[in-house]
Design a protein around this motif. Structure first.
Motif: not given
Ligand code: G3H
Length: 253
Positions: A65, A152-153, A159, A181, A183
């Motif tokens: 997101s 992202g992280i 996740m 998390e 990648f």
């Molecule tokens: O790998 C990390 C996620 O893609 C993060 O997802 O931005 O919805 O929290 P998010």
């Protein structure tokens, strides 16, 4: 060519740099509580990226997101940019998939994109066959050659749940105290990889050769995850985060 945007959190940015050697941009607020803060992280990331991009550059992106917010902030560019998904088949809902985000970034900027068609669950033999497909080889090649990475992280267990991970893997993640998390790699609080989703695309070690990496993640709930990632983040990473996460990161033991 590190860019300095206005920030009222210079001392926290400095503290994070001193501890982890990673440059940070902090936006005001906590994206756990206010979606506009996530949008602001998207704005800052898009601005940093647009200022660094050059003609014929290639950008590899992950899903999520936060990445969707980055894509919404991008503008039409008079440069020819190629977008690729960093990794395929992580189990995300289609709106959060790297393929979707990368197509929308290309549409926003007027660039082009490549899609990685890899199912989430593949047997060993289909996997090997897929890797021989010329279309897959071509995309993997483009991913490895990408000049920019935006990712992202996530909080590890959130996740894993969002991606409908099996009970077996979930309990393995809990057993190994996974907190973060990125990648499709899951980390403990020392930044050690405790699990990786079996899929193709960018590998963690590929990051070391990239000059431009933007890691985008915020919200107090992600502080532990971001901190774990900072432990191993390549020094060429620029972290774009928010006040909620940044303050919690420097207060964590
Ligand atoms: O790998 C990390 C996620 O893609 C993060 O997802 O931005 O919805 O929290 P998010």
């Amino acid at each position: 060519h590190y860019l300095t945007l206005y920030s009222s959190f210079n001392h926290i940015e400095e503290e994070i740099f001193n501890r982890y050697g990673v440059k940070t941009h902090i936006v005001r607020g906590n994206s756990d509580l206010d979606e506009m803060v996530k949008a602001e992280m998207g704005n800052v990331t898009a601005e940093l990226l647009e200022q660094s991009l050059y003609d014929h550059a290639s950008v590899s992106v992950t899903g999520g997101s936060t990445m969707a917010r980055v894509s919404e902030s991008l503008h039409p560019l008079d440069k020819d940019i190629l977008f690729t998904p960093a990794r395929g088949g992580l189990g995300e809902n289609v709106v959060f998939q790297a393929n979707t985000i990368c197509a929308s970034m290309a549409n926003r900027t007027g660039g082009s994109y490549k899609v990685l068609y890899v199912p989430d669950q593949v047997s060993e033999s289909s996997y090997e066959t897929l890797l021989k497909e010329p279309a897959v080889i071509e995309v993997l090649d483009a991913i490895r050659r990408s000049d920019f990475i935006i990712h992202g992280i996530g909080d590890a267990l959130k996740m894993a749940e969002r991606r409908k991970t099996s009970e077996e893997v979930l309990s393995q993640l809990k057993h190994h105290h996974a907190v973060g998390e990125a990648f499709g790699y899951y980390f403990n609080d020392k930044g050690e990889v405790v699990h990786r989703v079996k899929t193709i695309g960018l590998q963690l070690e590929d990051l070391t050769t990239k000059t431009n990496i933007f890691a985008v993640a915020g919200g107090t709930s992600k502080a532990e995850a971001i901190k774990a990632y900072l432990e191993i983040a390549p020094k060429n990473t620029i972290l774009i985060t928010d006040e909620g996460a940044a303050k919690a990161i420097i207060n964590l033991e």
